[in-house]
Design a protein around this motif. Structure first.
Motif, short mmCIF file in Angstrom:
data_model
loop_
_atom_site.label_atom_id
_atom_site.label_comp_id
_atom_site.label_asym_id
_atom_site.label_seq_id
_atom_site.Cartn_x
_atom_site.Cartn_y
_atom_site.Cartn_z
N TYR A 79 -13.57 -2.94 12.74
CA TYR A 79 -12.25 -2.91 12.08
C TYR A 79 -12.23 -1.82 11.01
O TYR A 79 -11.22 -1.15 10.81
N ARG A 80 -13.37 -1.67 10.32
CA ARG A 80 -13.47 -0.63 9.28
C ARG A 80 -13.23 0.75 9.92
O ARG A 80 -12.51 1.59 9.38
N ALA A 81 -13.84 0.97 11.10
CA ALA A 81 -13.70 2.27 11.77
C ALA A 81 -12.23 2.51 12.15
O ALA A 81 -11.71 3.61 12.00
N ALA A 82 -11.57 1.45 12.62
CA ALA A 82 -10.15 1.59 12.99
C ALA A 82 -9.31 1.87 11.75
O ALA A 82 -8.43 2.74 11.76
N LEU A 83 -9.60 1.14 10.69
CA LEU A 83 -8.85 1.34 9.44
C LEU A 83 -9.05 2.77 8.92
O LEU A 83 -8.10 3.42 8.48
N ASP A 84 -10.28 3.27 9.01
CA ASP A 84 -10.55 4.63 8.54
C ASP A 84 -9.74 5.66 9.34
O ASP A 84 -9.27 6.64 8.78
N LYS A 85 -9.59 5.40 10.64
CA LYS A 85 -8.76 6.33 11.44
C LYS A 85 -7.31 6.32 10.94
O LYS A 85 -6.67 7.35 10.87
N LEU A 86 -6.82 5.13 10.62
CA LEU A 86 -5.44 5.03 10.14
C LEU A 86 -5.30 5.70 8.77
O LEU A 86 -4.30 6.37 8.49
N ILE A 87 -6.33 5.54 7.94
CA ILE A 87 -6.31 6.19 6.62
C ILE A 87 -6.27 7.71 6.81
O ILE A 87 -5.51 8.43 6.16
N ALA A 88 -7.06 8.20 7.77
CA ALA A 88 -7.09 9.65 8.04
C ALA A 88 -5.73 10.15 8.54
O ALA A 88 -5.38 11.30 8.32
N LEU A 89 -4.97 9.27 9.19
CA LEU A 89 -3.63 9.66 9.65
C LEU A 89 -2.61 9.63 8.51
O LEU A 89 -1.44 9.98 8.70
N ASP A 90 -3.06 9.15 7.36
CA ASP A 90 -2.21 9.07 6.17
C ASP A 90 -1.03 8.10 6.37
O ASP A 90 0.11 8.39 5.98
N VAL A 91 -1.33 6.97 6.98
CA VAL A 91 -0.27 5.97 7.20
C VAL A 91 -0.55 4.67 6.44
O VAL A 91 0.15 3.68 6.63
N ILE A 92 -1.59 4.69 5.61
CA ILE A 92 -1.99 3.46 4.90
C ILE A 92 -1.86 3.68 3.39
O ILE A 92 -2.23 4.75 2.90
N TYR A 93 -1.35 2.68 2.70
CA TYR A 93 -1.31 2.79 1.23
C TYR A 93 -1.71 1.47 0.59
O TYR A 93 -1.53 0.40 1.19
N PRO A 94 -2.28 1.56 -0.61
CA PRO A 94 -2.67 0.33 -1.30
C PRO A 94 -1.47 -0.29 -2.01
O PRO A 94 -0.66 0.42 -2.59
N CYS A 95 -1.38 -1.60 -1.93
CA CYS A 95 -0.24 -2.30 -2.53
C CYS A 95 -0.79 -3.40 -3.43
O CYS A 95 -1.50 -4.29 -2.97
N SER A 96 -0.46 -3.32 -4.70
CA SER A 96 -0.99 -4.31 -5.64
C SER A 96 0.06 -5.37 -5.99
O SER A 96 -0.15 -6.17 -6.90
N CYS A 97 1.16 -5.42 -5.26
CA CYS A 97 2.17 -6.46 -5.52
C CYS A 97 1.58 -7.83 -5.18
O CYS A 97 0.90 -7.98 -4.16
N THR A 98 1.85 -8.79 -6.01
CA THR A 98 1.39 -10.15 -5.75
C THR A 98 2.42 -10.86 -4.85
O THR A 98 3.54 -10.37 -4.68
N ARG A 99 2.01 -12.02 -4.32
CA ARG A 99 2.97 -12.82 -3.54
C ARG A 99 4.23 -13.11 -4.35
O ARG A 99 5.34 -13.12 -3.83
N LYS A 100 3.99 -13.37 -5.64
CA LYS A 100 5.11 -13.70 -6.53
C LYS A 100 6.06 -12.50 -6.64
O LYS A 100 7.27 -12.65 -6.55
N ASP A 101 5.46 -11.31 -6.81
CA ASP A 101 6.31 -10.09 -6.89
C ASP A 101 7.16 -9.97 -5.63
O ASP A 101 8.35 -9.65 -5.70
N ILE A 102 6.51 -10.24 -4.49
CA ILE A 102 7.22 -10.04 -3.22
C ILE A 102 8.32 -11.09 -3.04
O ILE A 102 9.43 -10.77 -2.63
N SER A 103 8.01 -12.34 -3.42
CA SER A 103 9.07 -13.35 -3.23
C SER A 103 10.22 -13.13 -4.22
O SER A 103 11.33 -13.61 -4.00
N ALA A 104 9.93 -12.38 -5.29
CA ALA A 104 11.03 -12.08 -6.24
C ALA A 104 11.94 -10.97 -5.72
O ALA A 104 13.01 -10.72 -6.29
N MET A 105 11.53 -10.32 -4.63
CA MET A 105 12.37 -9.23 -4.07
C MET A 105 13.49 -9.87 -3.26
O MET A 105 13.53 -9.81 -2.03
N THR A 106 14.40 -10.53 -3.96
CA THR A 106 15.37 -11.38 -3.28
C THR A 106 16.37 -10.62 -2.41
O THR A 106 16.96 -11.19 -1.51
#
Ligand code: GLU
Length: 280
Positions: A79-106
């Motif tokens: 899975y790490r190898a697959a994820l690295d390929k996606l990172i190399a394609l520049d289609v992955i980003y880190p998201c630090s939003c919590t569940r609470k942040d997301i449920s507040a996106m009403t």
């Protein structure tokens, strides 16, 4: 001709119930080769006794499968190898939003897995994340589509040809800081690596194919056919849950029902009456 290969992929988070029996028996008759895969990425919910119970219950159903059994918790390098390929394609980003942040996106639209993530963190880069911050790794679906030049579709034996709606689930989580895979990523990697010809599972998961096709296209993975089957329901019209002990295969067995009884109740659809009649 290679064998038509199918797989049953339970998670060891509870005892198998009559709905699993239906699914496993259904899976076994769709092809020539039946594979068992244990989907145990979420180690906080997996328990040792449930692994053993899966083997025991499936043997009782008369099924057999090649060894060794793939456990996803032991396949993280793939899975790490697959994820690295996606990172190399520049289609992955880190998201630090919590569940609470997301449920507040009403105002955000809802999809089959809840609030569709609106991409607040899309501008973030992995190299900007500091050690102490926890984050999920999301697929930027708009960036992903730039790598895919044709409309995608999949074939389901029950529902027919389906056109993919890549935005159905929004920017899905494909991994976490400490775990290089989520269900959506690991299932595509494993179905390809195990040469699965027909993916069979409950029709509550057909929506997931819309993102699985995108992942397969990005990673150049084989595209299986699908057969999403009906679910069995309890007296309240809800699908069976693992916490509902009355319908677990081990309880059914303890009450003296045979495999032939179980197959007949699934076939005739009178499993609720039969199990209820015995006071389960
Ligand atoms: N691990 C999933 C479950 O136990 C099955 C997912 C799949 O078959 O793709 O419901």
């Amino acid at each position: 001709m290679p064998p038509i290969t199918t797989r049953f992929a339970p998670s060891p988070t509870g005892y198998l119930h009559i709905g699993h029996a239906y699914s496993a028996l259904f899976t076994a008759v769709q092809g020539d080769k039946f594979i068992l895969r244990i989907e145990d990425i979420d180690q906080t919910r997996a328990r040792p006794e449930f692994y053993d119970a899966i083997y025991e219950d499936l043997e009782w159903l008369g099924l057999n499968w090649p060894q060794p059994v793939l456990k996803q918790s032991e396949n993280m390098a793939a899975y790490r190898a697959a994820l690295d390929k996606l990172i190399a394609l520049d289609v992955i980003y880190p998201c630090s939003c919590t569940r609470k942040d997301i449920s507040a996106m009403t105002n955000a639209p809802h999809g089959p897995e809840g609030t569709l993530y609106t991409g607040t963190c899309r501008h973030k880069r992995l190299c900007d994340m500091d050690e102490g911050t926890d984050y999920a790794l999301r697929l930027n679906i708009d960036a992903a589509l730039k790598h895919i030049d044709q409309p995608l579709s999949f074939y389901d034996h029950a529902a027919g040809k389906q056109d993919v709606n890549p935005h159905l689930l929004g920017d899905v989580v494909l991994a976490r800081k400490e775990t290089p895979a989520s269900y959506h990523l690991s299932v595509c990697v494993d179905d390809h690596a195990q040469g699965i010809s027909i993916v069979t599972r409950g029709d509550d998961l057909i929506y997931a194919c819309h993102i699985h096709r995108v992942i397969q296209a990005l990673l150049g993975l084989d595209v299986p056919e699908y057969h999403h089957h009906k679910l069995l329901y309890d007296h309240e019209g809800k699908r069976f849950a693992k916490r509902n002990h009355s319908v677990t295969l081990r309880d059914i067995r303890t009450k003296g029902f045979s495999l032939a009884d179980v197959k007949a109740m699934i076939e005739n659809g009178d499993y609720l009456e039969k199990l209820g009649a015995e006071g389960l």
